[in-house]
Design a protein around this motif. Structure first.
Motif, PDB file in Angstrom:
ATOM      1  N   ASP A 141      -2.538   4.243   0.034  1.00  0.00           N
ATOM      2  CA  ASP A 141      -3.672   4.357   0.950  1.00  0.00           C
ATOM      3  C   ASP A 141      -3.218   4.847   2.328  1.00  0.00           C
ATOM      4  O   ASP A 141      -3.847   5.727   2.931  1.00  0.00           O
ATOM      5  CB  ASP A 141      -4.381   3.006   1.096  1.00  0.00           C
ATOM      6  CG  ASP A 141      -5.044   2.553  -0.199  1.00  0.00           C
ATOM      7  OD1 ASP A 141      -5.312   3.417  -1.063  1.00  0.00           O
ATOM      8  OD2 ASP A 141      -5.287   1.337  -0.342  1.00  0.00           O
ATOM      9  N   ASP A 162       4.146  -5.184  -5.636  1.00  0.00           N
ATOM     10  CA  ASP A 162       3.288  -5.338  -4.454  1.00  0.00           C
ATOM     11  C   ASP A 162       2.345  -4.141  -4.258  1.00  0.00           C
ATOM     12  O   ASP A 162       1.649  -4.054  -3.231  1.00  0.00           O
ATOM     13  CB  ASP A 162       4.130  -5.553  -3.200  1.00  0.00           C
ATOM     14  CG  ASP A 162       5.046  -4.364  -2.885  1.00  0.00           C
ATOM     15  OD1 ASP A 162       5.021  -3.361  -3.634  1.00  0.00           O
ATOM     16  OD2 ASP A 162       5.791  -4.442  -1.885  1.00  0.00           O
ATOM     17  N   GLY A 163       2.340  -3.214  -5.209  1.00  0.00           N
ATOM     18  CA  GLY A 163       1.440  -2.076  -5.139  1.00  0.00           C
ATOM     19  C   GLY A 163       2.010  -0.867  -4.429  1.00  0.00           C
ATOM     20  O   GLY A 163       1.404   0.208  -4.430  1.00  0.00           O
ATOM     21  N   ARG A 164       3.176  -0.982  -3.798  1.00  0.00           N
ATOM     22  CA  ARG A 164       3.798   0.148  -3.099  1.00  0.00           C
ATOM     23  C   ARG A 164       4.569   1.015  -4.090  1.00  0.00           C
ATOM     24  O   ARG A 164       4.998   0.550  -5.148  1.00  0.00           O
ATOM     25  CB  ARG A 164       4.729  -0.357  -1.983  1.00  0.00           C
ATOM     26  CG  ARG A 164       3.960  -1.053  -0.857  1.00  0.00           C
ATOM     27  CD  ARG A 164       4.870  -1.892   0.023  1.00  0.00           C
ATOM     28  NE  ARG A 164       5.806  -1.088   0.794  1.00  0.00           N
ATOM     29  CZ  ARG A 164       5.527  -0.465   1.930  1.00  0.00           C
ATOM     30  NH1 ARG A 164       4.302  -0.553   2.429  1.00  0.00           N
ATOM     31  NH2 ARG A 164       6.422   0.222   2.580  1.00  0.00           N
ATOM     32  N   TRP A 165       4.721   2.290  -3.714  1.00  0.00           N
ATOM     33  CA  TRP A 165       5.422   3.240  -4.574  1.00  0.00           C
ATOM     34  C   TRP A 165       6.835   3.464  -4.054  1.00  0.00           C
ATOM     35  O   TRP A 165       7.076   3.461  -2.844  1.00  0.00           O
ATOM     36  CB  TRP A 165       4.678   4.570  -4.622  1.00  0.00           C
ATOM     37  CG  TRP A 165       3.354   4.489  -5.335  1.00  0.00           C
ATOM     38  CD1 TRP A 165       2.167   4.068  -4.823  1.00  0.00           C
ATOM     39  CD2 TRP A 165       3.110   4.829  -6.699  1.00  0.00           C
ATOM     40  NE1 TRP A 165       1.188   4.121  -5.769  1.00  0.00           N
ATOM     41  CE2 TRP A 165       1.719   4.595  -6.939  1.00  0.00           C
ATOM     42  CE3 TRP A 165       3.901   5.318  -7.748  1.00  0.00           C
ATOM     43  CZ2 TRP A 165       1.128   4.826  -8.173  1.00  0.00           C
ATOM     44  CZ3 TRP A 165       3.315   5.556  -8.972  1.00  0.00           C
ATOM     45  CH2 TRP A 165       1.942   5.309  -9.183  1.00  0.00           C
ATOM     46  N   ASP A 170       2.844   2.884   0.858  1.00  0.00           N
ATOM     47  CA  ASP A 170       1.536   2.477   0.381  1.00  0.00           C
ATOM     48  C   ASP A 170       0.685   3.737   0.202  1.00  0.00           C
ATOM     49  O   ASP A 170       0.573   4.556   1.135  1.00  0.00           O
ATOM     50  CB  ASP A 170       0.876   1.530   1.377  1.00  0.00           C
ATOM     51  CG  ASP A 170      -0.504   1.100   0.934  1.00  0.00           C
ATOM     52  OD1 ASP A 170      -0.607   0.178   0.119  1.00  0.00           O
ATOM     53  OD2 ASP A 170      -1.479   1.729   1.417  1.00  0.00           O
ATOM     54  N   ARG A 178       5.559   2.251  -9.483  1.00  0.00           N
ATOM     55  CA  ARG A 178       4.789   1.358  -8.623  1.00  0.00           C
ATOM     56  C   ARG A 178       5.365  -0.048  -8.705  1.00  0.00           C
ATOM     57  O   ARG A 178       5.584  -0.582  -9.796  1.00  0.00           O
ATOM     58  CB  ARG A 178       3.324   1.358  -9.061  1.00  0.00           C
ATOM     59  CG  ARG A 178       2.389   0.784  -8.011  1.00  0.00           C
ATOM     60  CD  ARG A 178       0.947   1.035  -8.392  1.00  0.00           C
ATOM     61  NE  ARG A 178       0.042   0.642  -7.316  1.00  0.00           N
ATOM     62  CZ  ARG A 178      -1.270   0.791  -7.382  1.00  0.00           C
ATOM     63  NH1 ARG A 178      -1.818   1.322  -8.472  1.00  0.00           N
ATOM     64  NH2 ARG A 178      -2.025   0.404  -6.373  1.00  0.00           N
TER      65      ARG A 178
END
Length: 831
Positions: free
Chosen positions: A420, A468-471, A418, A465
């Motif tokens: 962030d 689910d927004g994760r890389w 993630d 990406r």
């Protein structure tokens, strides 16, 4: 309390009040060993989140870092990794393993200790991930690689402690930035992780503590009793040092006498080429056939290990060496250190001094040998600073972003992440505490796409990406290539050197540029031997023995140290003295003569001398900014002079001055030092300069844009240079604001160019410039005319000299009168 004998660091170990395993306590008691106060404190503070221990060489600081581990593991330790030890050197990790083995084996403890470096077999590395030892000894590069695996969370789940040895050495380079990012990852995998930093030479404890701690948590600082004062002196020689040069050949007889008087002597040099030359001259003068070895990083690993083994056995009387023996390895019974050449940095001098009498209760003994006349002043300044305990060092500044890019790729190799969470993880690392989200996002975009100009090429589309927004890695197979290129050490482009013939034994390596300059029959020094170049075969330099020839010197890569800011300031303060009773008479008289005929440089002012010499106008700028900055100053000042019509022809620089020669005298130097104009000139000069391309190649390799290892095969320097130069030119043309170009400029400004030292010099002197116009060369300027590395300047001076040459030719031939219409030629020119 009784001191320990024959163990690393000469540590006084433990007292009966400690909660150590009974068998280990009994083993210590049988030897009558007791704790030093700082070792007791380290045990008492075992639960601190972070502790920096500063203890003198020989003070048992490494054992102090491990005592809480031995106490916590006990006699029947549970399986799993408990403590990670990180050192700058592979050999230091192996040395610690040997020395930890004595008390562990002697007390019959079930503690497993293993090392993991680039030399560890692959089979053992795989086993260590699945079944890690209780204590693992490693390097920053190997640790970064360990964190890149998918099973890293399982490997490090039970980790309790990290011990970072010689932390000052790591803090000075990108290896330290890499390590702190790796520790941030470990802290996430093992939240209760405690950190310990160890060092004998820290100039700014608060800065190192801030680097070590998990930001914004505090780090406790523990400073041990420094022990007895070291015995440091200048070596007295019959012959005075020369005006210039770095070989110190004049001191060979006196050095040999010192070697004869001591058991084992380490003879340190600042560069590998100087070490080779000194060893060669020392061996020629060694009429008593004393056993003497040489050790530096360009020699074959097998040869280095043979020298190390001979040192441990006590078979060698002297070892000529470089920074390869700087750090805390206990190599035998060393009772004298000789530093040849000005140490350039007080901290480095103190570290090297500590190699002698490696015991807490015995003073270290060292001799300084200046290579030339000015280095006499440098050595006295360094000696006084060391006695006063005033260490030096340049601030590292914020963590570099090329290392950050590499760690984004490392994180992706271990699994989806993630953004962030990763941003906050990176900000918990000391060097990156001030990282902004915009900076992080720019690095993430670069790792994902390669940047605007490169996003159309698949090879740089490395991350994607998920829904689910994760890389994650775009192609999981790319993890192998990323792992092959992990690290921040940028070796110079080198070629192996071997004896000619099938199965020829390796000798070491030389730079590609040096190898390219060789013709068959040329000779050079490597490993103290004169060898003859026979040819290049499959990227290997083949040589034969040639003992009678006069050698070239291999241009070994390695750091060329610049005098530190603090040491330069101390030298300038010395110049303000009325007299110099601590200096040898020849040097004191030289400085007095300089003051008589001109001036001596002084703090807070800039001395500029100008005078005619050898048919040219000369200008000397005494900036005391270090060699890199003085070299940059020469480039920028000659550019300014060219713009002002002063026709410069060339320059040469040392740590303390820049000499510029040309056709016109400088009558007012002040306009040359306009900082804004100098920086504008720097930007123009840097854009297409080889310095920028070299810096770009290093940063792009660290950031993952350029691969040095492909499929397990290392690219040659020429291949890497060609690909990086093409990339640099492409980005400069189509995407001049590309992240890698911004990183390159930052790195060049604080590295090879060192423009910050020029800014510091300008801030120090302001507009206070002392311009002295003279009729001849001054004593302080004279050595500059003997300095190698003169840089020619191509510009208006060439045109003027050409015009003057043509005019003289015409006058000599009578053509000038014809051209002026004044008369007819007296004779016919046969055109």
């Amino acid at each position: 309390m009784r001191a320990a004998v024959g163990n690393r660091g000469g540590a006084d170990y433990l007292d009966p009040m400690t909660d150590l395993p009974p068998s280990l306590q009994a083993w210590f008691d049988a030897r009558g060993w007791a704790l030093h106060p700082h070792q007791r404190t380290m045990l008492a503070r075992a639960d601190e989140p972070a502790t920096l221990l500063i203890a003198p060489t020989g003070g048992g600081k490494t054992l102090a870092g491990f005592l809480p581990t031995l106490a916590e593991l006990g006699e029947a330790p549970p399986p799993g990794l408990h403590t990670l030890y990180v050192s700058p050197l592979k050999a230091l990790a192996a040395d610690i393993r040997r020395n930890l083995g004595h008390p562990i084996e002697g007390a019959g403890l079930g503690i497993r200790v293993e090392d993991r470096t680039g030399d560890t077999p692959s089979s053992r590395k795989r086993r260590q991930r699945a079944d890690p030892p209780h204590i693992l000894l490693t390097t920053p590069e190997s640790l970064a690689l360990l964190t890149s695996y998918e099973d890293a969370a399982r490997t490090f789940a039970g980790l309790q402690r990290v011990v970072v040895d010689e932390i000052h050495a790591l803090a000075e380079s990108k290896r330290g930035d890499q390590l702190m990012l790796a520790l941030a990852r470990l802290q996430k995998l093992a939240p209760r992780l405690r950190r310990v930093g160890l060092s004998a030479t820290v100039e700014d404890p608060a800065a190192i503590a801030s680097l070590l701690a998990r930001h914004p948590d505090p780090c406790a600082i523990l400073q041990a009793d420094p022990g007895p004062e070291p015995d440091i002196r200048m070596l007295v020689t019959d012959e005075a040092p020369p005006w210039s040069g770095g070989g110190a050949k004049y001191a060979i007889p006196a050095v040999l006498e010192e070697v004869k008087r001591h058991r084992t002597t380490l003879i340190f040099h600042n560069t590998r080429a100087q070490a080779e030359l000194f060893f060669h001259n020392l061996w020629l003068a060694n009429e008593d056939a004393l056993p003497i070895g040489i050790h530096h990083g360009s020699l074959d690993r097998g040869q280095r290990e043979r020298v190390e083994a001979a040192m441990v056995r006590g078979d060698l009387r002297a070892i000529v060496c470089t920074g390869s023996l700087d750090l805390g390895i206990d190599w035998g019974d060393v009772d004298l250190v000789i530093q040849v050449g000005a140490p350039k940095n007080v901290k480095r001098l103190v570290q090297r001094i500590g190699r002698a009498n490696h015991r807490y209760n015995a003073p270290s003994k060292a001799l300084l040998v200046p290579a030339n006349r000015f280095e006499v002043v440098e050595c006295i300044a360094a000696l006084e600073a060391a006695r006063a305990g005033e260490l030096d060092g340049e601030p590292r500044g914020r963590g570099p972003r090329d290392v950050l890019c590499q760690h984004i790729l490392i994180a992706a190799c271990s699994g989806p992440f993630d953004a962030d969470d990763l941003f906050e993880e990176f900000r918990s690392a000391g060097p990156y505490a001030a990282l902004t989200r915009a900076e992080f996002d720019a690095c993430l975009d670069f790792c994902a796409t390669g940047g605007y100009a490169l996003r159309a090429y698949d090879q740089w589309q490395r991350l994607q990406r998920r829904a689910d927004g994760r890389w994650q890695l775009r192609d999981p197979r790319s993890a192998v290539r990323i792992r092959q290129n992990i690290g921040t050490i940028q070796d110079s482009d080198t070629l192996k050197v071997k004896w000619r013939g099938r199965g020829g034994a390796p000798l070491g390596e030389v730079e590609e540029g040096f190898a390219a300059s060789l013709s068959k029959g040329d000779t050079f020094l490597i490993g103290g031997q004169i060898v003859r170049y026979e040819g290049l075969r499959e990227l290997v330099v083949e040589v034969t023995r040639s003992p009678g020839a006069k050698p070239k010197i291999a241009t070994f890569m390695g750091t060329k140290f610049a005098t530190s800011t603090q040491l330069s300031e101390r030298i300038l303060r010395m110049f303000r003295q009325d007299s110099w009773p601590d200096l040898p008479a020849h040097t004191a008289q030289w400085l007095a003569l300089q003051r008589e005929v001109s001036r001596l440089p002084s703090p807070g002012r800039l001395l500029v001398e100008s005078f005619p010499h050898d048919g040219r106008e000369q200008m000397v700028v005494y900036g005391f900014a270090g060699r890199n900055a003085q070299q940059t100053l020469g480039l920028l000042l000659t550019k300014r002079m060219e713009e002002m019509g002063l026709a410069p022809m060339g320059f040469v620089s040392t740590d303390y001055a820049t000499l510029i020669w040309g056709l016109d005298a400088v009558t007012d130097p002040a306009p040359l030092f306009d900082l804004a104009a100098l920086e504008d000139g720097l930007d123009t000069w840097l854009a297409g300069n080889a310095v920028m391309k070299r810096t770009f190649r290093a940063s792009a390799t660290i950031a993952g844009l350029i691969e040095r290892q492909v499929g397990g095969q290392r690219k040659t320097g020429r291949q890497a240079t060609m690909s990086s130069d093409i990339l640099y030119d492409t980005l400069l043309k189509y995407d001049p604001d590309h992240l890698m170009l911004r990183i390159t400029r930052e790195e060049a400004m604080r590295g090879l160019v060192d423009f910050d030292r020029i800014r510091e010099m300008k801030a120090r002197v302001g507009g206070r410039i002392d311009h002295v116009r003279l009729s001849r060369v001054t004593p302080l300027a004279a050595p500059l005319f003997l300095e190698p590395g003169r840089v020619p300047v191509r510009g208006s001076a060439d045109e003027r000299l050409l015009e003057e040459g043509v005019t003289r030719l015409m006058e000599d031939s009578g053509l000038a009168e014809v051209d002026a219409g004044m008369s007819k030629p007296k004779w016919r020119v046969p055109f």
